[in-house]
Design a protein around this motif. Structure first.
Motif, PDB file in Angstrom:
ATOM      1  N   HIS A 276     -44.814 -50.164   4.537  1.00 50.89           N
ATOM      2  CA  HIS A 276     -46.191 -50.420   4.588  1.00 50.89           C
ATOM      3  C   HIS A 276     -46.448 -50.427   6.170  1.00 50.89           C
ATOM      4  N   MET A 277     -45.623 -50.835   7.257  1.00 52.70           N
ATOM      5  CA  MET A 277     -46.040 -50.760   8.406  1.00 52.70           C
ATOM      6  C   MET A 277     -46.160 -49.213   9.135  1.00 52.70           C
ATOM      7  N   GLY A 278     -45.232 -48.532   8.630  1.00 51.23           N
ATOM      8  CA  GLY A 278     -45.152 -47.058   8.840  1.00 51.23           C
ATOM      9  C   GLY A 278     -46.297 -46.452   8.211  1.00 51.23           C
ATOM     10  N   LEU A 279     -46.855 -46.499   6.872  1.00 51.43           N
ATOM     11  CA  LEU A 279     -47.927 -46.090   6.487  1.00 51.43           C
ATOM     12  C   LEU A 279     -49.229 -46.284   7.041  1.00 51.43           C
ATOM     13  N   LEU A 280     -49.528 -47.676   7.372  1.00 43.44           N
ATOM     14  CA  LEU A 280     -50.634 -48.297   7.865  1.00 43.44           C
ATOM     15  C   LEU A 280     -50.700 -47.451   9.383  1.00 43.44           C
ATOM     16  N   SER A 281     -49.588 -47.526   9.987  1.00 39.35           N
ATOM     17  CA  SER A 281     -49.486 -46.898  11.550  1.00 39.35           C
ATOM     18  C   SER A 281     -49.920 -45.582  11.477  1.00 39.35           C
ATOM     19  N   ALA A 282     -49.242 -44.719  10.597  1.00 44.16           N
ATOM     20  CA  ALA A 282     -49.626 -43.377  10.386  1.00 44.16           C
ATOM     21  C   ALA A 282     -51.060 -43.047   9.781  1.00 44.16           C
ATOM     22  N   PHE A 283     -51.434 -43.922   9.108  1.00 48.17           N
ATOM     23  CA  PHE A 283     -52.890 -43.629   8.813  1.00 48.17           C
ATOM     24  C   PHE A 283     -53.892 -44.003   9.773  1.00 48.17           C
ATOM     25  N   VAL A 284     -53.537 -45.135  10.401  1.00 47.05           N
ATOM     26  CA  VAL A 284     -54.582 -45.121  11.621  1.00 47.05           C
ATOM     27  C   VAL A 284     -54.206 -44.232  12.924  1.00 47.05           C
ATOM     28  N   PHE A 285     -53.087 -43.996  13.058  1.00 47.84           N
ATOM     29  CA  PHE A 285     -53.015 -42.812  13.931  1.00 47.84           C
ATOM     30  C   PHE A 285     -53.539 -41.363  13.721  1.00 47.84           C
ATOM     31  N   GLY A 286     -53.477 -41.261  12.331  1.00 45.33           N
ATOM     32  CA  GLY A 286     -54.114 -39.944  11.911  1.00 45.33           C
ATOM     33  C   GLY A 286     -55.440 -39.786  11.972  1.00 45.33           C
ATOM     34  N   ALA A 287     -56.180 -40.816  11.640  1.00 51.20           N
ATOM     35  CA  ALA A 287     -57.480 -41.146  11.398  1.00 51.20           C
ATOM     36  C   ALA A 287     -58.262 -41.167  12.951  1.00 51.20           C
ATOM     37  N   LEU A 288     -57.546 -41.917  13.645  1.00 47.92           N
ATOM     38  CA  LEU A 288     -57.962 -41.868  15.274  1.00 47.92           C
ATOM     39  C   LEU A 288     -57.951 -40.439  15.711  1.00 47.92           C
ATOM     40  N   ARG A 289     -56.974 -40.012  15.598  1.00 50.58           N
ATOM     41  CA  ARG A 289     -56.676 -38.610  16.274  1.00 50.58           C
ATOM     42  C   ARG A 289     -57.646 -37.481  15.603  1.00 50.58           C
ATOM     43  N   LEU A 290     -57.941 -37.540  14.328  1.00 49.72           N
ATOM     44  CA  LEU A 290     -58.831 -36.532  13.910  1.00 49.72           C
ATOM     45  C   LEU A 290     -60.310 -37.086  14.500  1.00 49.72           C
ATOM     46  N   MET A 291     -60.712 -38.206  14.689  1.00 50.67           N
ATOM     47  CA  MET A 291     -61.849 -38.492  14.997  1.00 50.67           C
ATOM     48  C   MET A 291     -62.181 -38.224  16.566  1.00 50.67           C
ATOM     49  N   LEU A 292     -60.799 -38.408  17.455  1.00 55.61           N
ATOM     50  CA  LEU A 292     -61.203 -37.985  18.635  1.00 55.61           C
ATOM     51  C   LEU A 292     -60.852 -36.351  18.834  1.00 55.61           C
ATOM     52  N   ALA A 293     -60.260 -35.522  17.811  1.00 55.02           N
ATOM     53  CA  ALA A 293     -60.387 -34.210  17.938  1.00 55.02           C
ATOM     54  C   ALA A 293     -61.550 -33.768  17.563  1.00 55.02           C
ATOM     55  N   ALA A 294     -62.529 -34.413  16.825  1.00 54.85           N
ATOM     56  CA  ALA A 294     -63.743 -33.839  16.349  1.00 54.85           C
ATOM     57  C   ALA A 294     -65.086 -34.028  17.345  1.00 54.85           C
ATOM     58  N   ILE A 295     -64.570 -34.774  18.633  1.00 54.05           N
ATOM     59  CA  ILE A 295     -65.628 -34.915  19.804  1.00 54.05           C
ATOM     60  C   ILE A 295     -65.050 -34.019  20.758  1.00 54.05           C
ATOM     61  N   PRO A 296     -65.541 -33.035  21.108  1.00 54.80           N
ATOM     62  CA  PRO A 296     -65.339 -31.668  22.131  1.00 54.80           C
ATOM     63  C   PRO A 296     -64.860 -32.352  23.373  1.00 54.80           C
ATOM     64  N   HIS A 297     -65.421 -33.263  24.090  1.00 56.13           N
ATOM     65  CA  HIS A 297     -65.178 -33.887  24.975  1.00 56.13           C
ATOM     66  C   HIS A 297     -63.847 -34.534  25.296  1.00 56.13           C
ATOM     67  N   SER A 298     -63.615 -35.379  24.501  1.00 58.25           N
ATOM     68  CA  SER A 298     -62.350 -36.038  24.264  1.00 58.25           C
ATOM     69  C   SER A 298     -61.192 -35.411  23.716  1.00 58.25           C
ATOM     70  N   ALA A 299     -61.346 -34.211  23.076  1.00 62.03           N
ATOM     71  CA  ALA A 299     -60.449 -33.293  22.290  1.00 62.03           C
ATOM     72  C   ALA A 299     -59.752 -32.508  23.580  1.00 62.03           C
ATOM     73  N   LEU A 300     -60.936 -31.956  24.423  1.00 63.77           N
ATOM     74  CA  LEU A 300     -60.521 -31.476  25.926  1.00 63.77           C
ATOM     75  C   LEU A 300     -59.921 -31.991  27.011  1.00 63.77           C
ATOM     76  N   HIS A 301     -60.524 -33.436  27.094  1.00 63.99           N
ATOM     77  CA  HIS A 301     -60.196 -33.959  28.538  1.00 63.99           C
ATOM     78  C   HIS A 301     -59.180 -35.295  28.330  1.00 63.99           C
ATOM     79  N   TRP A 302     -59.310 -35.874  27.176  1.00 62.69           N
ATOM     80  CA  TRP A 302     -58.236 -37.081  26.995  1.00 62.69           C
ATOM     81  C   TRP A 302     -56.912 -36.957  26.221  1.00 62.69           C
ATOM     82  N   PRO A 303     -56.135 -37.822  26.520  1.00 63.35           N
ATOM     83  CA  PRO A 303     -54.753 -37.353  25.747  1.00 63.35           C
ATOM     84  C   PRO A 303     -54.874 -38.225  24.283  1.00 63.35           C
TER      85      PRO A 303
END
Length: 681
Positions: A276-303
């Motif tokens: 459960h902890m792994g699935l929750l963390s993986a889901f939140v990690f994937g969702a946040l990374r997709l959101m940040l990747a969808a924004i050009p500035h954060s995708a190019l300049h943020w870790p």
């Protein structure tokens, strides 16, 4: 002489080469060495003194200092030995840091305390744990820090977190092992700071309202409030299931549903653990990374990877708090935190190094976890998964379409985790779910793609009062899992039973597994015969001919048809454990039908005792009440007075008569034991 020196020198050089090949991989052996020391401490029959602990600690420091000047192969061996000694000292320090009074007698009277935990007993009764305890005519220095009460009486006030309650209850010290060498509830209770357990048959009454301002109780109330909202939206076992995996409250799921989940090997989905902890963390990690990747500035300049990992860690921390922070959840959180920390540092998240770090942290914080099935199963599964997928990382499945590869991954994960944990589960629970792999293959993926994402959605929507949408989706997945569990449990031969292994079976099995996974070079294959030897020893395990409960209320005699029990009802926990340890799936009522008086006689109660006029010399007489009259006649009697000295008793027939083993002999005299002639806390 010269020839011997050459042979010895060549042997040392060869050993040095072998140890040199382990460089870079030795961190995996750090928790193993700690575990050896911890296991050695818990295996003692007498508690070491402070001088002995100090000497062991100084020895560990000396070895660590000396290791810096030693060459291969002595240096890593010195460090490993020091870690074993450190594990021993850590276990002792943890034991003594939790020292608290243990009730030394049976108590009946007023019980007052503050509710700090709620769950359900094996008989499906609501059970509460109290702290700040007050007992009538018991001074504070002898009052347990915590007591646990099962509520069997008429309904009184509704238990609430932090509420101070009072009732009239029956309390007794935590019971010893149900048989010599069996599960030691006294030790378990010591580390839970439970000084007494019992029940009440009268209603609970409120003594004082719930206190405010304490963080722990505030989180407890939040958990119970969240559980109530989940159950209001999803009634029945589905709601109980949902409450269990979101808040850790398992009090609302029925016993039949629990039995079906266990028979289908899906009960692990109830516990908030690594999955459960792994699935929750993986889901939140994937969702946040997709959101940040969808924004050009954060995708190019943020870790983005590090930021997403930090967000997932925050979500995992919140999940830890909401779930109640039990041992299994803490263990899962540590494993996830190590993996996410590795991602934030740009390292590989899933590696044997990360697993070793997580295991080391758990053993240092809670060394007692080593002896429990949760620690053993979770780290066995994780280690096996990381090792196998590491070996398969560059493996391409010929002819397998790309869209089927995730299915293959799920199949392999379930297969590897199932194979790694099945022997440990069988050793602890004496049961094998024959169709568990099938049940997990059609259930576990749904946890990842529907149940956990829906739970996250429910949490996000809860401030707006719209959590019912996420819970409805969550309920769809949980209904499917329960339907699978009930269907699989109904199949013929769904559950098999195995006899309890001897004391060396699991250590040999684990050592062989660790050699196979952690050792570098051809020497790793030595793990295979070790594992084979463990199964061979398991196959030859023998059970006692006679078992006597620690209070004389139940006797079990092995027959050609299985163990015969002396009573159809009563001492159900003891009866269930004996039969399970025999690898016998029979009910207590069925096993009682095998009973017939012979060389072992069981007398229950004063009236039955009054009818006994004598005994044969070859008879063993077990009595549930004091039997001084029979003792004066020279009978071999086990009554409560004698059993207070010995605890539970196991008898084996030998050429020279009965061979007697007692729980006291096996458990020794430790801080958590409370034999009546020993010191009491």
């Amino acid at each position: 002489m010269a020839t011997q020196e050459v042979i010895i020198g060549g042997g040392l050089r060869g050993l040095a080469g072998v140890m040199l090949a382990q460089r870079g991989h030795l961190i995996g052996w750090v928790p193993v060495c700690l575990a050896v020391g911890i296991g050695g401490y818990f295996g003692l029959r007498a508690e070491p003194g402070m001088a002995q602990f100090a000497a062991i600690a100084l020895g560990a420091v000396a070895l660590l200092l000396a290791a810096r000047r030693l060459a291969e192969p002595v240096s890593p061996l010195a460090v490993g030995t020091a870690l074993c000694l450190i594990g021993f000292v850590i276990a002792g320090a943890r034991t003594h840091s939790l020292s608290a009074p243990v009730l030394g007698w049976r108590y009946y009277g007023a019980v007052e305390g503050r509710i700090v935990a709620m769950d359900r007993s094996g008989s499906d009764a609501l059970r509460i744990t109290l702290d700040q305890v007050r007992l009538d005519r018991v001074p504070p220095v002898k009052t347990p820090a915590r007591v646990r009460l099962s509520l069997h009486g008429p309904e009184g006030i509704t238990p609430e977190p932090g509420l101070r309650v009072m009732t009239t209850g029956h309390l007794s010290p935590p019971g010893g092992p149900v048989e010599p060498g069996g599960f030691d509830f006294q030790r378990h209770a010591w580390f839970a700071r439970l000084g007494a357990v019992g029940y009440t048959r009268v209603p609970l009454m409120g003594a004082a309202p719930a206190e405010d301002g304490q963080a722990g109780l505030a989180v407890f109330r939040l958990r119970m409030a969240a559980s109530a909202r989940v159950q209001a939206a999803l009634p029945g076992d589905v709601g109980g299931f949902a409450a269990a995996i979101t808040t850790g409250d398992r009090s609302a799921i029925s016993q039949p549903a629990l039995d079906a989940l266990r028979a289908s090997n899906l009960a692990h989905l109830l516990a908030i653990s690594g999955l459960h902890m792994g699935l929750l963390s993986a889901f939140v990690f994937g969702a946040l990374r997709l959101m940040l990747a969808a924004i050009p500035h954060s995708a190019l300049h943020w870790p983005t990877k590090g930021i997403a990992a930090a967000g997932a860690l925050i979500a995992a921390t919140g999940y830890l708090a909401l779930s109640g922070g039990n041992v299994a959840t803490e263990r899962a959180f540590i494993m996830v935190a190590v993996a996410l920390g590795a991602l934030m540092l740009g390292r590989r998240a899933l590696s044997l190094r990360a697993v070793a770090v997580a295991a080391t942290i758990v053993l240092v914080l809670r060394p007692e976890a080593l002896t429990g099935p949760g620690f053993q199963m979770s780290f066995a599964a994780t280690t096996a998964l990381v090792a196998v997928f590491g070996w398969l990382r560059d493996f391409e499945v010929a002819g397998l379409p790309r869209w089927l590869r995730p299915v293959f991954g799920v199949f392999m994960s379930s297969l590897v985790a199932g194979l790694a944990t099945a022997p440990i589960a069988a050793a602890h629970f004496n049961a094998i779910a024959h169709y568990g792999l099938i049940a997990n293959l059609v259930s576990v993926p749904l946890m990842g793609v529907l149940v956990i994402p829906a739970a996250v959605a429910a949490v996000v929507l809860a401030p707006f009062g719209l959590e019912v949408l996420g819970l409805w989706m969550m309920g769809l997945g949980l209904r499917w899992i329960l339907w699978v569990a009930q269907g699989v449990a109904a199949w013929d031969g769904a559950r098999g039973y195995v006899v309890s292994p001897g004391p060396w079976v699991l250590p040999l099995l684990v050592l062989g597994f660790l050699l196979l996974v952690l050792w570098q070079g051809r020497g790793r294959w030595a793990g295979v015969p070790l594992m084979g030897l463990s199964f061979l020893l398991w196959q030859g395990a023998e059970r006692p001919d006679v078992l006597i409960a620690e209070n004389g209320t139940l006797v079990g005699v092995m027959t050609a048809q299985g163990r015969a029990l002396s009573k159809q009802k009563g001492a159900g926990f003891v009866a269930r454990n004996w039969l399970e340890n025999d690898g016998d799936g029979s009910s207590q009522k069925w096993a009682a039908g095998r009973w017939s008086d012979g060389s072992v006689v069981h007398i229950s109660g004063k009236r039955a005792l009054a009818k006994v006029t004598g005994c044969r010399k070859d008879q063993i007489i077990v009595v549930s009440v004091p039997a001084e009259v029979l003792k004066t006649q020279g009978c071999n009697v086990y009554d409560p007075e004698r059993l207070r000295d010995t605890g539970a008793v196991a008898l084996r027939r030998g050429k020279e008569g009965w061979q007697i083993t007692t729980a006291r002999q096996m458990a020794g005299t430790r801080p958590w034991t409370h034999w009546h002639d020993g010191p009491r806390k």
